[in-house]
Design a protein around this motif. Structure first.
Motif, PDB file in Angstrom:
ATOM      1  N   ARG A  13       0.817  -1.229   0.000  1.00 32.72           N
ATOM      2  CA  ARG A  13       0.000   0.000   0.000  1.00 32.72           C
ATOM      3  C   ARG A  13       0.840   1.263   0.000  1.00 32.72           C
ATOM      4  O   ARG A  13       0.423   2.294  -0.519  1.00 32.72           O
ATOM      5  CB  ARG A  13      -0.935   0.024   1.210  1.00 32.72           C
ATOM      6  N   GLU A  14       2.033   1.220   0.631  1.00 32.22           N
ATOM      7  CA  GLU A  14       2.800   2.467   0.756  1.00 32.22           C
ATOM      8  C   GLU A  14       4.055   2.493  -0.111  1.00 32.22           C
ATOM      9  O   GLU A  14       4.328   3.492  -0.758  1.00 32.22           O
ATOM     10  CB  GLU A  14       3.156   2.710   2.222  1.00 32.22           C
ATOM     11  N   ALA A  15       4.802   1.389  -0.121  1.00 32.58           N
ATOM     12  CA  ALA A  15       6.082   1.432  -0.840  1.00 32.58           C
ATOM     13  C   ALA A  15       5.925   1.129  -2.327  1.00 32.58           C
ATOM     14  O   ALA A  15       6.703   1.622  -3.145  1.00 32.58           O
ATOM     15  CB  ALA A  15       7.064   0.444  -0.202  1.00 32.58           C
ATOM     16  N   HIS A  16       4.921   0.339  -2.675  1.00 35.51           N
ATOM     17  CA  HIS A  16       4.733  -0.041  -4.087  1.00 35.51           C
ATOM     18  C   HIS A  16       4.600   1.211  -4.965  1.00 35.51           C
ATOM     19  O   HIS A  16       3.786   2.095  -4.683  1.00 35.51           O
ATOM     20  CB  HIS A  16       3.485  -0.912  -4.227  1.00 35.51           C
ATOM     21  N   GLY A  17       5.415   1.288  -6.003  1.00 34.07           N
ATOM     22  CA  GLY A  17       5.353   2.429  -6.911  1.00 34.07           C
ATOM     23  C   GLY A  17       6.044   3.677  -6.386  1.00 34.07           C
ATOM     24  O   GLY A  17       6.117   4.687  -7.068  1.00 34.07           O
ATOM     25  N   VAL A  18       6.519   3.635  -5.148  1.00 33.22           N
ATOM     26  CA  VAL A  18       7.161   4.811  -4.550  1.00 33.22           C
ATOM     27  C   VAL A  18       8.629   4.508  -4.216  1.00 33.22           C
ATOM     28  O   VAL A  18       9.512   5.309  -4.480  1.00 33.22           O
ATOM     29  CB  VAL A  18       6.416   5.266  -3.262  1.00 33.22           C
ATOM     30  N   SER A  19       8.865   3.346  -3.627  1.00 38.51           N
ATOM     31  CA  SER A  19      10.229   2.968  -3.278  1.00 38.51           C
ATOM     32  C   SER A  19      10.417   1.472  -3.536  1.00 38.51           C
ATOM     33  O   SER A  19      10.077   0.634  -2.697  1.00 38.51           O
ATOM     34  CB  SER A  19      10.524   3.264  -1.801  1.00 38.51           C
ATOM     35  N   PRO A  20      10.965   1.119  -4.709  1.00 39.70           N
ATOM     36  CA  PRO A  20      11.212  -0.304  -4.989  1.00 39.70           C
ATOM     37  C   PRO A  20      12.081  -0.959  -3.923  1.00 39.70           C
ATOM     38  O   PRO A  20      11.859  -2.119  -3.557  1.00 39.70           O
ATOM     39  CB  PRO A  20      11.916  -0.288  -6.355  1.00 39.70           C
ATOM     40  N   TYR A  22      12.343  -0.264  -0.653  1.00 41.35           N
ATOM     41  CA  TYR A  22      11.574  -0.549   0.568  1.00 41.35           C
ATOM     42  C   TYR A  22      10.491  -1.604   0.322  1.00 41.35           C
ATOM     43  O   TYR A  22      10.181  -2.399   1.213  1.00 41.35           O
ATOM     44  CB  TYR A  22      10.974   0.741   1.121  1.00 41.35           C
ATOM     45  N   GLU A  23       9.949  -1.613  -0.876  1.00 41.34           N
ATOM     46  CA  GLU A  23       8.940  -2.638  -1.188  1.00 41.34           C
ATOM     47  C   GLU A  23       9.587  -4.030  -1.088  1.00 41.34           C
ATOM     48  O   GLU A  23       9.052  -4.934  -0.443  1.00 41.34           O
ATOM     49  CB  GLU A  23       8.378  -2.391  -2.596  1.00 41.34           C
ATOM     50  N   ARG A  24      10.780  -4.170  -1.703  1.00 43.53           N
ATOM     51  CA  ARG A  24      11.505  -5.450  -1.656  1.00 43.53           C
ATOM     52  C   ARG A  24      11.837  -5.847  -0.225  1.00 43.53           C
ATOM     53  O   ARG A  24      11.604  -6.975   0.194  1.00 43.53           O
ATOM     54  CB  ARG A  24      12.840  -5.310  -2.421  1.00 43.53           C
ATOM     55  N   LEU A  25      12.386  -4.885   0.524  1.00 40.80           N
ATOM     56  CA  LEU A  25      12.812  -5.211   1.894  1.00 40.80           C
ATOM     57  C   LEU A  25      11.628  -5.586   2.772  1.00 40.80           C
ATOM     58  O   LEU A  25      11.705  -6.530   3.567  1.00 40.80           O
ATOM     59  CB  LEU A  25      13.539  -4.008   2.520  1.00 40.80           C
ATOM     60  N   ALA A  26      10.525  -4.859   2.641  1.00 45.20           N
ATOM     61  CA  ALA A  26       9.368  -5.141   3.508  1.00 45.20           C
ATOM     62  C   ALA A  26       8.797  -6.530   3.214  1.00 45.20           C
ATOM     63  O   ALA A  26       8.439  -7.270   4.138  1.00 45.20           O
ATOM     64  CB  ALA A  26       8.308  -4.058   3.340  1.00 45.20           C
ATOM     65  N   HIS A  27       8.746  -6.906   1.932  1.00 38.98           N
ATOM     66  CA  HIS A  27       8.294  -8.261   1.602  1.00 38.98           C
ATOM     67  C   HIS A  27       9.261  -9.298   2.178  1.00 38.98           C
ATOM     68  O   HIS A  27       8.843 -10.343   2.682  1.00 38.98           O
ATOM     69  CB  HIS A  27       8.184  -8.440   0.087  1.00 38.98           C
ATOM     70  N   LEU A 278     -16.684  13.828   0.412  1.00 35.79           N
ATOM     71  CA  LEU A 278     -15.521  14.330  -0.322  1.00 35.79           C
ATOM     72  C   LEU A 278     -15.603  13.854  -1.772  1.00 35.79           C
ATOM     73  O   LEU A 278     -16.030  12.725  -2.036  1.00 35.79           O
ATOM     74  CB  LEU A 278     -14.236  13.761   0.302  1.00 35.79           C
ATOM     75  N   PRO A 279     -15.193  14.699  -2.738  1.00 40.50           N
ATOM     76  CA  PRO A 279     -15.109  14.198  -4.110  1.00 40.50           C
ATOM     77  C   PRO A 279     -14.007  13.138  -4.212  1.00 40.50           C
ATOM     78  O   PRO A 279     -13.187  13.005  -3.306  1.00 40.50           O
ATOM     79  CB  PRO A 279     -14.741  15.447  -4.925  1.00 40.50           C
ATOM     80  N   SER A 280     -13.985  12.387  -5.328  1.00 38.40           N
ATOM     81  CA  SER A 280     -12.935  11.370  -5.482  1.00 38.40           C
ATOM     82  C   SER A 280     -11.590  12.057  -5.660  1.00 38.40           C
ATOM     83  O   SER A 280     -11.510  13.123  -6.288  1.00 38.40           O
ATOM     84  CB  SER A 280     -13.198  10.521  -6.719  1.00 38.40           C
ATOM     85  N   PRO A 281     -10.516  11.443  -5.157  1.00 34.10           N
ATOM     86  CA  PRO A 281      -9.185  12.014  -5.380  1.00 34.10           C
ATOM     87  C   PRO A 281      -8.853  12.018  -6.874  1.00 34.10           C
ATOM     88  O   PRO A 281      -9.397  11.203  -7.634  1.00 34.10           O
ATOM     89  CB  PRO A 281      -8.246  11.080  -4.619  1.00 34.10           C
ATOM     90  N   PRO A 282      -7.955  12.922  -7.310  1.00 29.20           N
ATOM     91  CA  PRO A 282      -7.679  13.070  -8.735  1.00 29.20           C
ATOM     92  C   PRO A 282      -7.055  11.834  -9.386  1.00 29.20           C
ATOM     93  O   PRO A 282      -7.184  11.629 -10.577  1.00 29.20           O
ATOM     94  CB  PRO A 282      -6.725  14.264  -8.809  1.00 29.20           C
ATOM     95  N   ASP A 283      -6.320  11.021  -8.621  1.00 26.92           N
ATOM     96  CA  ASP A 283      -5.790   9.779  -9.192  1.00 26.92           C
ATOM     97  C   ASP A 283      -5.643   8.776  -8.063  1.00 26.92           C
ATOM     98  O   ASP A 283      -6.043   9.030  -6.937  1.00 26.92           O
ATOM     99  CB  ASP A 283      -4.454  10.020  -9.913  1.00 26.92           C
ATOM    100  N   GLY A 284      -5.057   7.620  -8.377  1.00 27.76           N
ATOM    101  CA  GLY A 284      -5.018   6.533  -7.402  1.00 27.76           C
ATOM    102  C   GLY A 284      -3.987   6.719  -6.290  1.00 27.76           C
ATOM    103  O   GLY A 284      -3.948   5.914  -5.357  1.00 27.76           O
ATOM    104  N   SER A 285      -3.132   7.766  -6.356  1.00 23.91           N
ATOM    105  CA  SER A 285      -2.082   7.879  -5.341  1.00 23.91           C
ATOM    106  C   SER A 285      -2.664   8.404  -4.021  1.00 23.91           C
ATOM    107  O   SER A 285      -3.761   8.968  -3.984  1.00 23.91           O
ATOM    108  CB  SER A 285      -0.961   8.787  -5.843  1.00 23.91           C
ATOM    109  N   LEU A 286      -1.890   8.200  -2.955  1.00 18.76           N
ATOM    110  CA  LEU A 286      -2.363   8.616  -1.634  1.00 18.76           C
ATOM    111  C   LEU A 286      -2.451  10.134  -1.557  1.00 18.76           C
ATOM    112  O   LEU A 286      -1.519  10.844  -1.931  1.00 18.76           O
ATOM    113  CB  LEU A 286      -1.405   8.104  -0.549  1.00 18.76           C
ATOM    114  N   HIS A 287      -3.567  10.631  -1.074  1.00 19.02           N
ATOM    115  CA  HIS A 287      -3.766  12.072  -0.917  1.00 19.02           C
ATOM    116  C   HIS A 287      -4.220  12.388   0.497  1.00 19.02           C
ATOM    117  O   HIS A 287      -4.878  11.569   1.142  1.00 19.02           O
ATOM    118  CB  HIS A 287      -4.858  12.577  -1.884  1.00 19.02           C
ATOM    119  N   ASN A 288      -3.890  13.593   0.947  1.00 17.05           N
ATOM    120  CA  ASN A 288      -4.432  14.125   2.199  1.00 17.05           C
ATOM    121  C   ASN A 288      -5.507  15.147   1.875  1.00 17.05           C
ATOM    122  O   ASN A 288      -5.541  15.696   0.768  1.00 17.05           O
ATOM    123  CB  ASN A 288      -3.328  14.804   3.015  1.00 17.05           C
TER     124      ASN A 288
END
Ligand SMILES: C[S@@+](CC[C@H](N)C(=O)[O-])C[C@H]1O[C@@H](n2cnc3c(N)ncnc32)[C@H](O)[C@@H]1O
Length: 311
Positions: A13-20, A22-27, A278-288
């Motif tokens: 949910r967090e590292a995928h697409g953002v930090s390869p 960290y994604e590898r290490l967390a898995h 709330l309206p839908s976020p503009p894309d699939g990435s995490l938004h505040n």
């Protein structure tokens, strides 16, 4: 949720697409019974992936190869454990100021800025950074904070801040190299531009260190707010803080901040403050959700990369 589940969730949910890396290490951690057993000797709140990965980086360990990461972490476990117990995830991202600026610049000036969950206080200097909104530049010097705004024009002035103070359970000191190194270690490996931004923002803050009070955002807010100077608009500000605060304290904080004079600016995940429809976020990435006095105004990417004003 087991510790393995937490690492898989972080990876997907967090590292995928953002930090390869960290994604590898967390898995890899999620599949490693020995590392999981070591992590489970820590209190649950201290088993967080970001904390482990940040601490290993902070101690000079490798984060590019899971086997090397594992060997280093197991060999240095006493030091890793001690650092995980004393340090906390308190990433301080000056880039968020770029998304907040349209709101801050539109309030009655000058401002008395009070940030809760301030970490090292880097978001207390929106008046001192430079900004780039597409072709539109505002201010000069470093860091230059880039932000894509949609649904609103770029601000034409920076706010005038005549008083600034922060409140944090564990304030960090921008003049302490160890604290700045910890903030650096909390930035994910591939984000070199954020590392440069941290160094530049820390230099701005270190030139005039903000007053940071050790305390809780419910218990200690009234006393600090009472010190804001008369004649300035009190703005209580927080970004990416309330997810760390238990729901009962969040509700107490909201009641408290609503009763204060001035304004309340928040940028928090959509599930931590109750915002109807709330309206839908503009894309699939995490938004505040960026909100003023509890009214949602925009979706903002967490590090201030973009802000999308609601129509
Ligand atoms: C993820 S950091 C965000 C820092 C900063 N707001 C930013 O956006 O760069 C969250 C900060 O909130 C602080 N914090 C968490 N719970 C708190 C509480 N109850 N009272 C005061 N500060 C708190 C943490 O210590 C940490 O420094």
């Amino acid at each position: 949720m087991t510790t393995a589940d937490r690492y898989v969730e972080f990876a997907t949910r967090e590292a995928h697409g953002v930090s390869p890396a960290y994604e590898r290490l967390a898995h890899a951690v999620a599949r490693d019974d020995e590392l999981l057993a070591l992590l489970d000797t820590l209190p649950p709140a201290k088993r967080q992936p970001q904390l482990l990965l940040g601490v290993v980086r902070w101690l000079g360990g490798p984060v590019d190869d899971p086997a090397a990461f594992r060997a280093h972490t197991v060999a240095h476990w006493p030091a890793v454990r001690a650092a995980m117990l004393t340090r906390a995830v308190q990433t301080n991202e000056a880039g968020r100021c770029a998304a907040l600026l349209p709101v801050l610049a539109a309030l009655p000036q000058p401002l008395a800025l009070l940030e809760v969950g301030a970490s090292a206080g880097l978001c207390l200097f929106p008046d001192r950074y430079a900004y780039r909104y597409g072709d539109h530049l505002l201010g000069a010097g470093e860091p230059v904070l880039d932000c894509t705004l949609t649904g609103i024009g770029p601000p034409t002035t920076r706010p005038e801040v005549v008083w600034r103070a922060g409140l944090d359970l564990n304030p960090l000191d921008v003049t302490d190299p160890a604290d700045v190194a910890w903030l650096d270690a909390l930035i994910w490996p591939e984000h070199t531009h954020r590392r440069a931004r941290l160094r530049a923002a820390a230099a701005v803050a270190a030139a005039d260190p903000p007053e940071l009070v050790r305390g809780d955002l419910v218990d200690d807010l009234p006393a600090l707010a009472a010190r804001a100077p008369a004649g300035a608009t009190l703005v209580v500000l927080h970004t990416s803080v309330l997810y760390q605060v238990p729901p009962a304290s969040r509700a107490a904080f909201v009641a408290l901040v609503r009763a204060l004079p001035g304004h309340w600016v928040s940028a928090e995940a959509a599930d931590v403050l109750a915002h109807p429809a709330l309206p839908s976020p503009p894309d699939g990435s995490l938004h505040n959700v960026l909100a003023l006095d509890g009214t949602p105004l925009a979706w903002m990417r967490s590090h201030g990369q973009s802000a999308h004003w609601f129509g």
